[in-house]
Design a protein around this motif. Structure first.
Motif, PDB file in Angstrom:
ATOM      1  N   PHE B 346     -25.867  32.922   2.393  1.00 25.43           N
ATOM      2  CA  PHE B 346     -26.986  32.727   3.319  1.00 25.43           C
ATOM      3  C   PHE B 346     -28.317  32.862   2.585  1.00 25.43           C
ATOM      4  O   PHE B 346     -29.220  32.030   2.724  1.00 25.43           O
ATOM      5  N   LEU B 347     -28.420  33.907   1.768  1.00 24.57           N
ATOM      6  CA  LEU B 347     -29.677  34.119   1.008  1.00 24.57           C
ATOM      7  C   LEU B 347     -29.956  32.916   0.099  1.00 24.57           C
ATOM      8  O   LEU B 347     -31.083  32.445   0.001  1.00 24.57           O
ATOM      9  N   ARG B 349     -29.012  29.851   0.519  1.00 33.11           N
ATOM     10  CA  ARG B 349     -29.448  28.710   1.310  1.00 33.11           C
ATOM     11  C   ARG B 349     -30.883  28.884   1.763  1.00 33.11           C
ATOM     12  O   ARG B 349     -31.693  27.967   1.740  1.00 33.11           O
ATOM     13  N   LYS B 350     -31.250  30.145   2.131  1.00 37.19           N
ATOM     14  CA  LYS B 350     -32.610  30.387   2.614  1.00 37.19           C
ATOM     15  C   LYS B 350     -33.637  30.159   1.504  1.00 37.19           C
ATOM     16  O   LYS B 350     -34.735  29.674   1.758  1.00 37.19           O
ATOM     17  N   ASP B 353     -34.054  26.515   1.293  1.00 35.90           N
ATOM     18  CA  ASP B 353     -34.879  26.075   2.424  1.00 35.90           C
ATOM     19  C   ASP B 353     -36.347  26.390   2.165  1.00 35.90           C
ATOM     20  O   ASP B 353     -37.230  25.582   2.419  1.00 35.90           O
ATOM     21  N   HIS B 354     -36.561  27.607   1.650  1.00 34.51           N
ATOM     22  CA  HIS B 354     -37.930  28.081   1.455  1.00 34.51           C
ATOM     23  C   HIS B 354     -38.722  27.147   0.539  1.00 34.51           C
ATOM     24  O   HIS B 354     -39.877  26.843   0.802  1.00 34.51           O
ATOM     25  N   TRP B 510     -40.361  34.711  -0.769  1.00 33.33           N
ATOM     26  CA  TRP B 510     -39.631  34.798   0.495  1.00 33.33           C
ATOM     27  C   TRP B 510     -38.762  36.046   0.506  1.00 33.33           C
ATOM     28  O   TRP B 510     -38.178  36.414  -0.511  1.00 33.33           O
ATOM     29  N   GLN B 523     -30.075  38.348  10.549  1.00 33.69           N
ATOM     30  CA  GLN B 523     -30.622  36.989  10.510  1.00 33.69           C
ATOM     31  C   GLN B 523     -29.522  35.956  10.711  1.00 33.69           C
ATOM     32  O   GLN B 523     -29.733  34.930  11.353  1.00 33.69           O
ATOM     33  N   GLU B 527     -29.455  32.933  13.324  1.00 41.75           N
ATOM     34  CA  GLU B 527     -29.640  31.565  12.858  1.00 41.75           C
ATOM     35  C   GLU B 527     -28.390  30.724  12.726  1.00 41.75           C
ATOM     36  O   GLU B 527     -28.451  29.502  12.791  1.00 41.75           O
TER      37      GLU B 527
END
Ligand SMILES: Cc1cc2nc3c(=O)[nH]c(=O)nc-3n(C[C@H](O)[C@H](O)[C@H](O)COP(=O)(O)O)c2cc1C
Ligand code: SF4
Ligand code: SF4
Ligand code: SF4
Ligand code: FES
Ligand code: FES
Lengths: 169, 556, 439
Positions: B346-347, B349-350, B353-354, B510, B523, B527
C-alpha cells in the motif's frame, strides 16, 4: 510366543498370480460389496500359490485390491497364519493352550524340539519341518492336539509324532 | 361409563434449543451440539486428559485415558466416545476417575523409557504432562522394558524420525496419514503388547504434510529431523505469523530464541490450515535466518560504498526527483511484491500515486500447486508469495496508461528508474536476462535481505527485515486478510520494508515518519475496496474475509 | 437319564455331511414350511423370541431380541447375517464338530434366520485353522445351491439368499463380534467403539446380526418343533433348549456332550453318559466352566452347579462357550493361570492401553512366580494389575476375560500362590513331584 520382525519382509520373486489363481480372485471379489473385504481370502490365495507371502506378493495384493501396501502389511502381521517368511515343507503347529497343556503339550513340544534340533519358529536344515506354537485349535477333547499343515493330528504323543515325522516326505 | 375426557391440549413443544446443557462436576454449561465430552469440558474450563482423541481425526477410543463417570451409568465411560446429550451429568474428579487415570498412566509408562532429559519432546509431551498431573509417583513395574530393536531412532521419511520405544500406540499418526493426507503410509504392525507403528516394508513416510504426523504425536515417538535436539522447547518464544510459502497463508507460530528462528509450528485456524502445515512451508523456517544484506550500499561509479540508511534513501529520493524534472513521473517504475505485506504494498502504491506515476506492478511468481485441508475443505495455492492477492488489492497493477513488469521484461519499455521493494525472493532476481532488463534502467534501487544478481546489479541496496522481524497483514487466495506479528527486531541497520518505504515517502514529501503498520491499515480500511471491515480485532482473531467475498460457512 | 439328542442327532451317522442323508432325515422341510407356508419374517422372529433361545457364542443374549434391534427402516441398506464360526476360546470345540459333521443343520438355521432378518447376503466367518470344516461347509453350500435352498427365489418363495464362507487367519479376537466385522471388511480385527451396535451399523456400514454356529443350529429346531417344545427343554424358560458342553481336561472321557440346558456339573464330570469321572481316580481341584475367560470354580463350588447362564452367574462365573476344563489335584494353579495369561497376552489386539500393557505384564509376573522367582508382593501386584484392567474400562470385554482366571485363581487358591512365592516351587504338580523324588 516368538515375536516376528515384520517391517522388512524378505524379498521374493516378482509376484504375479498364475491364471487359475487370478480366476479364483475374481470369483472371490464377486462375493463382497468392497474390494477390501476380499483381503483375507486373497492373501490365502497368495499363500497357497507361493507358500508364504513375500513383500512383492503383499504389494501385488495391494495393487489388485486398490489398498495401500501399508494396510496390507498391517493386516498380514495381525493374523498369525500368514507366513511372512518361507517355511519348511511341513508346518508343525503345536497347541499349548490350557487343555493341551494339562495333557502334556509342553513335553510333546520339547520332544519334537530335541528330535528335530530346532526351536520354535525355525526350520530344519533339510527344509522339511518348521515348528510353531499355536493357541487352542478346538481339539481340546483330544489333547494334546496339533496340526501338520492343514490337517489335525490328535491326540498326539511322542511315539505317534516320531512315526509321522518319519513318514512325511 | 362417562364420556372420555377431551384430550388435554398438547403441551407446546419445548422451544428448540441450539445448545445442550451438560453438567460438569455439578456446574451446568451450555455447549453447541456436535462436539464430544472432551471438547465440551474444555469449554467449561475442565481438562479431561486424553491421548488418542484429536479434534480432526476419527474417534477411536483406544487410549482409555479420558475416562469419566456419568450419572446413571454404573460403568466408567470414555469421554471421547460418549455421545453428548442434553442434561448429561459428568463427573471428572471422583476417586474412581482419579484411580483409573493413574492406572492408565502406569500402564503407559511401564514400557516407556524414562529419559525425558534427552527426549526431544520434553516440554510438549502429553505423557510427561499427564504423568505429572494424573499419575502416581511410583510404578510397580520392574520387568524388562519392551525393546524395539531396529525401530528406534530411525528416519522413516525425509523429515520424520521414529522411535518406537516411546510410542504409546494412540494411532493419531496413522489416522493423520489415512484421513487427512489420504496417503496411508503408516500402519500398526503385529498386535497386543508387540504392536508398533511403521510403514510398509520401510517405505518412506513422504507425503506433502509428513511432519504433521510428528505434530499429532503426543509423545516423542515421532519427531522432525530438522528440529531434533536443536533446542529445548521451553527455551523458545512463540510469535503468531503466517507462512511465507504460498498464497494459502497457513497460520504459523514462529519459534525463536535470541533472534534465531528454530521452527514453524501450525497455529490453529479452522478456516485455513486447521491444525496442519505442509512440509515445504514448515521447513522454510531456517531460511528466515539468512542475512546477506546487512548494510545499505550505494554505487558510485564502479565503487560500491556503505552508507547509512537515511542517506541511501535520500539518494533514491533525489534520483526520483531529478527524473521527474527531466522525464516526468512516467519514467519511473515501482515493483511491489507478493512477499510484502498489504501495508508495504500500500505504501509503495501511495508513493507512486503521490508523484503521479502509474507504472507499478507485482512479480507473478507461480509455484507448483500446494494443497491444504481446512476444517471443511481443501484449499489450493499456486503463488510462491503469500500475499499475491493483497499486493493486487493494494493497487499494484499498472494504472491507466501505465506500464507493467512484462513491458520491462519483454523490452517494450525501458524506465529511467526502477524501485524494487523486495528483491529477496523475486524469481526474477536470479534470472540474468530479466535482471538485465531491469538493469536497463539508469538507476536501480532495491531493498533486500539476501543477495542475488539483482542486488548485485543495483545502485542502491537497502537492508530489509525478514518475516520474523516485522509486523503486517497478508491476504490469501481465499481473500482472507491475516495478521503476522514481529518475533524480534531486525539487526540494525536493517529495517522493516514498511519503515524503509515510509522513509522514502517522507523524503518525497508524503507520509508521516511516526506511522505504524496499524496506522497504515487505518488508511487501507478507508481507501481499499473490500477492506473497510478488516479491523484490528478481527485480525487478531484469525483473520477476516474481505468484503464481497464468499465466506465459507462451517468454518469456526 | 440321558435325553434324546437334538443338535447331535445326526453326528456320527454315515455320510452325515451329505445333503441326501440330511434330506432323508427331514432336512430342509422346516425351511420349506417357513418359506412357502405363509410365515412372515416377524412371525419367525417372534417364534425365536418365544423359545427363549439365548446366544450360544458366549454372552447368552436372547437371539430373537437381538434380531429385533435391526431398525425397521434400514434406509436402503441391506441387512447382513454373520455366522460366528471363529471358535477360539480355549476349551471350546463344539462348533467345529457341528460344522464338520452336520453342516446342513447349521445352514438351514442360517437361511431361516436370514429370512427373519430380510437378509440376502450372509457370511460364515470360520477360523483359519478349520481347513477341513471350511471344505465340508463349502461342499454343503454348493449342494444347497444345487438343490435350490440357496440362491435366487428359494423354493419359489421369492426369497433369495447367498452364503459365502470367509476364512479367518489366526486371531482369537475376531470372535468378538465387532472384531469379526472389521476382519470381514479386510482389516485388522480390532473391536469397534460401541455404540453404534452392529444391529444398527455393522459390516459395510449396514445393520448386521452376528450369531454363533450352535445358535443357528438351534434356530432350525425351534422352527421345526416349535418354540414351546424348545422352551420346555432345560432348567427354566430363561435357560432353555438343548446345549452342547465341551468337556476337556483330567476326565476319563472328554468330548462334546449334549444335554438339556442346566445339566449339573457333577453329572457332566462323573455321569456314565458323560465324562465318567476323573482320570486315575484323582480328585477335582478346580474347574473352568465357560472357557478361558470364565472364573475358575473350586471342587466345593461344583456341587449343585447347573451348567447354564444363570446357574453359573450365581457362582460369579459364566457359561461362556460352555467349555468345561477340569483340573485335578495335581495341577499347579499358578502354572494353569500362567498358561491362560500367555493366551491372553498373545491374543490381545493391542488397541486399548490397559489390555495391551496389562496382559503381558500379568504373564510376566506369573511366569516369574512359576519359575520360582516370585516376590512377596507379587500376588498383590497381580490383583492390582487385574483390577486396573477390568470393570469394563476397555473397548471390548477381552480385558475382563483376561483377568478372570487370574483373579479367580488367586481368590480361591491364595495359599498355593503364597507357597509358590515363599518356597520358590510348586505345592503340587509334576514339578513338585519331580522335586520330591530328587530331594
Ligand atoms: C474376546 C471374545 C471372543 C469371542 N469369541 C467368540 C467365538 O469364537 N465364537 C462365538 O460364537 N462368539 C464369540 N464371542 C461372542 C461374540 O462377540 C458374540 O457375542 C456372539 O458371536 C454372538 O452370537 P450369539 O448371540 O449367537 O451367541 C466372543 C466374544 C469376545 C468378547
Ligand atoms: S508414533 Fe506417536 S502418534 Fe503414532 S501411535 Fe505412536 S504415540 Fe501415537
Ligand atoms: S500450504 Fe502454503 S502457506 Fe500452507 S504451509 Fe504450505 S507453503 Fe505454507
Ligand atoms: S480390550 Fe484388549 S482385545 Fe479388546 S479392544 Fe481393547 S486391546 Fe483389543
Ligand atoms: S487347548 Fe489345545 S486344542 Fe484346545
Ligand atoms: S481420548 Fe478417549 S480413549 Fe483416548
Amino acid at each position: 510366543m516368538t515375536s516376528r520382525r515384520y517391517a522388512v519382509l524378505p524379498a521374493g520373486r516378482p509376484a504375479e498370480f498364475p491364471p487359475d489363481a487370478r480366476a479364483r480372485i475374481e470369483r472371490i471379489l464377486s462375493r463382497y460389496p468392497t474390494k477390501q473385504a476380499a483381503l483375507l481370502p486373497v492373501l490365502w490365495v497368495a499363500q497357497e500359490t507361493w507358500g508364504w507371502i513375500s513383500r512383492e506378493a503383499a504389494e501385488e495384493v495391494a495393487r489388485i485390491l486398490e489398498l495401500s501396501p501399508a494396510h496390507v502389511s498391517g493386516v498380514l502381521t495381525f493374523y498369525t497364519m500368514y507366513n511372512l517368511e518361507p517355511v519348511g515343507r511341513h508346518l508343525l503347529q503345536f497347541c499349548t493352550s490350557i487343555s493341551c497343556h494339562l495333557a502334556g503339550a509342553g513335553g510333546l513340544l520339547e520332544h519334537c524340539r530335541r528330535r528335530l534340533g530346532i526351536d520354535l519358529g525355525q526350520t530344519t536344515a533339510d527344509g522339511r519341518f518348521t515348528m510353531v506354537e499355536v493357541e487352542c485349535i478346538a481339539g481340546c477333547d483330544r489333547a494334546p492336539s496339533m496340526m501338520i499343515d492343514d490337517a489335525y493330528h490328535e491326540p498326539m504323543d511322542p511315539s505317534k509324532l516320531d512315526a509321522l515325522l518319519e513318514s512325511l516326505p | 361409563m362417562s364420556a372420555p375426557a377431551p384430550p388435554a391440549p398438547a403441551a407446546p413443544p419445548p422451544p428448540k434449543k441450539d445448545t445442550l446443557t451438560i453438567v460438569f462436576d455439578g456446574k451446568p454449561i451450555e455447549v453447541p451440539p456436535g462436539i464430544n465430552l472432551i471438547e465440551a469440558a474444555k469449554l467449561a474450563g475442565i481438562e479431561i486428559p486424553h491421548f488418542c482423541f484429536h479434534p480432526r481425526l476419527s474417534v477411536v477410543g483406544q487410549c482409555r485415558m479420558c475416562l469419566v463417570e456419568i450419572e446413571g451409568i454404573p460403568k466408567i465411560q470414555a469421554a471421547c466416545t460418549t455421545p453428548i446429550k442434553d442434561g448429561l451429568a459428568v463427573k471428572t474428579t471422583t476417586q474412581k476417575v482419579r484411580e483409573s487415570r493413574a492406572a492408565n498412566m502406569e500402564f503407559l509408562l511401564i514400557n516407556h523409557p524414562l529419559d525425558c532429559p534427552i527426549c526431544d519432546q520434553a516440554g510438549e509431551c502429553k505423557l510427561q504432562d499427564n504423568a505429572f498431573g494424573y499419575g502416581e509417583q511410583r510404578s510397580r513395574y520392574d520387568e524388562r522394558k519392551r525393546q524395539y530393536a531396529g525401530y528406534d531412532r530411525t528416519a522413516i521419511g525425509p523429515h520424520v524420525v521414529a522411535d518406537m520405544t516411546r510410542c504409546i500406540q494412540c494411532t493419531r499418526c496413522i489416522r493423520f496419514c489415512q484421513e487427512i493426507a489420504g496417503t496411508g503410509e503408516l500402519t500398526f504392525l503385529d498386535r497386543g503388547g508387540r504392536t508398533l507403528v511403521w510403514t510398509h516394508d520401510g517405505k518412506p513416510l513422504a507425503n506433502d504434510w509428513s511432519a504433521c504426523a510428528a505434530d499429532v504425536c503426543p509423545v516423542g515417538a515421532l519427531t522432525t529431523k530438522e528440529f531434533r535436539f536443536r533446542r529445548r522447547v521451553w527455551d523458545l518464544k512463540k510469535t503468531p505469523s503466517v507462512c511465507p510459502g504460498c498464497n494459502i497463508g497457513c497460520n504459523i507460530s514462529i519459534e525463536d530464541r535470541d533472534s534465531v528462528v528454530y521452527r514453524f509450528l501450525p497455529r490453529l485456524n479452522p478456516a485455513v490450515n486447521d491444525y496442519w502445515l505442509c512440509d515445504y512451508g514448515r521447513f522454510l523456517s531456517e531460511s528466515l535466518n539468512a542475512r546477506e544484506i546487512s548494510k545499505a550500499t550505494v554505487r558510485e561509479g564502479s565503487d560500491v560504498r556503505d552508507a547509512i540508511v537515511p542517506a541511501a534513501v535520500e539518494r533514491i529520493a533525489s534520483e526520483i526527483r531529478s527524473t521527474i524534472e527531466t522525464d516526468g513521473p512516467s519514467a519511473i517504475f515501482f515493483l511491489g511484491s507478493a512477499h510484502l505485506s498489504n501495508e508495504e504494498n500500500f505504501l509503495l502504491r501511495k508513493i507512486a500515486d503521490h508523484i503521479g506515476c502509474g507504472n507499478r506492478d507485482v512479480v507473478v511468481d507461480r509455484s507448483r500447486v500446494r494443497r491444504m485441508k481446512s476444517k471443511t475443505e481443501w484449499i489450493e495455492g499456486d503463488h510462491a508469495g503469500a500475499n499475491y492477492a493483497g499486493a493486487r488489492d493494494m493497487g499494484l497493477s499498472p494504472g491507466p496508461g501505465g506500464h507493467g513488469l512484462t513491458d520491462v521484461l519483454e523490452g517494450r519499455w525501458i524506465p529511467q528508474i526502477v524501485v524494487v521493494a523486495d528483491a529477496s525472493f523475486a524469481a526474477a532476481a536470479d534470472d540474468a536476462e530479466k535482471v538485465g532488463r531491469l538493469r536497463g534502467a539508469r538507476f536501480l534501487a532495491v531493498a533486500a535481505r539476501t543477495a542475488n544478481s539483482l542486488t548485485r546489479a543495483a545502485d542502491v541496496v537497502l537492508p530489509a527485515a525478514s518475516l520474523a522481524q516485522k509486523e503486517g497483514s497478508f491476504t490469501n487466495v481465499q481473500g482472507r486478510v491475516q495478521w503476522f506479528q514481529r518475533a524480534f527486531l531486525p539487526p540494525p541497520p536493517a529495517r522493516a520494508h514498511w519503515e524503509l518505504l515510509l522513509l522514502l515517502g517522507v523524503a518525497l514529501g508524503w507520509g508521516d515518519r511516526n506511522w505504524t503498520p496499524a496506522a497504515v491499515r487505518t488508511q487501507i480500511r478507508e481507501e481499499v475496496e473490500g477492506y473497510d471491515e478488516v479491523t484490528e480485532q478481527e485480525l487478531a482473531g484469525g483473520g477476516l474475509m474481505k468484503k464481497g467475498l464468499f465466506v465459507s460457512t462451517g468454518a469456526v | 437319564m440321558k435325553s434324546e439328542p437334538v443338535l447331535l442327532a445326526r453326528v456320527g451317522r454315515e455320510r452325515s455331511q451329505a445333503i441326501d442323508t440330511y434330506l432323508a432325515d427331514g432336512g430342509y422341510e422346516t425351511l420349506r414350511k417357513v418359506l412357502t407356508g405363509g410365515w412372515t419374517p416377524e412371525a419367525v422372529t417372534e417364534e425365536v423370541k418365544k423359545s427363549g433361545l439365548r446366544g450360544r457364542g458366549g454372552a447368552g443374549f436372547p437371539t430373537g431380541v437381538k434380531w429385533g434391534f435391526v431398525p425397521k427402516d434400514t434406509k436402503g441398506k441391506p441387512v447382513y447375517l454373520l455366522c460366528n464360526a471363529d471358535e477360539s476360546e480355549p476349551g471350546t470345540f463344539k462348533d467345529r464338530l457341528l460344522m464338520e459333521e452336520d453342516p446342513h443343520q447349521m445352514l438351514e438355521g442360517q437361511i431361516l434366520s436370514a429370512f427373519a432378518l430380510r437378509c440376502h447376503t450372509s457370511y460364515v466367518y470360520i477360523r483359519g485353522e478349520f481347513f477341513h470344516g471350511a471344505r465340508v461347509l463349502q461342499r454343503a453350500i454348493d449342494e444347497a445351491y444345487e438343490k435350490g435352498f440357496l440362491g435366487e427365489n428359494i423354493l419359489g418363495s421369492g426369497f433369495s439368499h447367498d452364503v459365502t464362507v470367509h476364512r479367518g487367519a489366526g486371531a482369537y479376537i475376531c470372535g468378538e463380534e465387532t472384531g469379526l466385522i472389521e476382519s470381514l471388511e479386510g482389516k485388522r480385527g480390532q473391536p469397534r467403539v460401541k455404540p453404534p451396535f452392529p444391529a444398527v451399523v455393522g459390516v459395510f456400514g449396514a445393520p448386521t446380526i452376528v450369531n454363533n454356529v450352535e445358535t443357528l443350529c438351534c434356530v432350525t429346531h425351534v422352527l421345526k418343533r416349535g418354540a414351546d417344545w424348545f422352551a420346555k427343554i432345560g432348567r427354566n424358560e430363561k435357560n432353555s433348549g438343548p446345549k452342547l458342553y465341551c468337556l476337556s481336561g483330567h476326565v476319563n472321557r472328554p468330548g462334546v456332550y449334549e444335554a438339556p440346558m442346566g445339566l449339573q456339573m457333577k453329572e457332566l464330570l462323573f455321569g456314565d453318559d458323560y465324562g465318567r469321572g476323573m482320570k486315575d481316580g484323582r480328585k477335582v481341584k478346580a474347574v473352568i466352566p465357560g472357557g478361558a475367560s470364565a472364573a475358575m470354580l473350586t471342587a466345593g463350588e461344583i456341587e449343585d452347579c447347573p451348567l447354564d447362564f444363570d446357574g453359573l452367574a450365581a457362582k460369579k462365573s459364566m457359561l461362556g462357550s460352555a467349555a468345561i476344563i477340569v483340573m485335578n489335584e495335581d495341577t499347579c494353579i499358578v502354572d494353569a493361570a500362567t498358561n491362560l495369561a500367555k493366551f491372553f497376552s498373545h491374543e490381545s489386539c493391542g488397541q486399548c492401553t490397559p489390555c495391551r500393557e496389562g496382559t503381558p505384564w500379568l504373564h510376566r509376573v506369573l511366569s516369574r512366580i512359576e519359575a520360582g522367582e516370585g516376590r512377596a508382593e507379587d500376588v498383590e501386584l497381580l490383583e492390582k494389575i487385574s483390577n486396573q484392567m477390568g470393570n469394563g474400562i476397555t473397548l471390548c470385554v477381552f480385558a475382563d476375560a483376561a483377568i478372570a482366571p487370574v483373579l479367580s485363581s488367586i481368590g480361591k487358591f491364595r495359599d498355593e500362590y503364597r507357597y509358590h512365592v515363599e518356597n520358590k516351587r510348586c505345592l503340587v504338580g509334576p514339578r513338585a513331584a519331580v522335586e520330591a523324588v530328587t530331594a
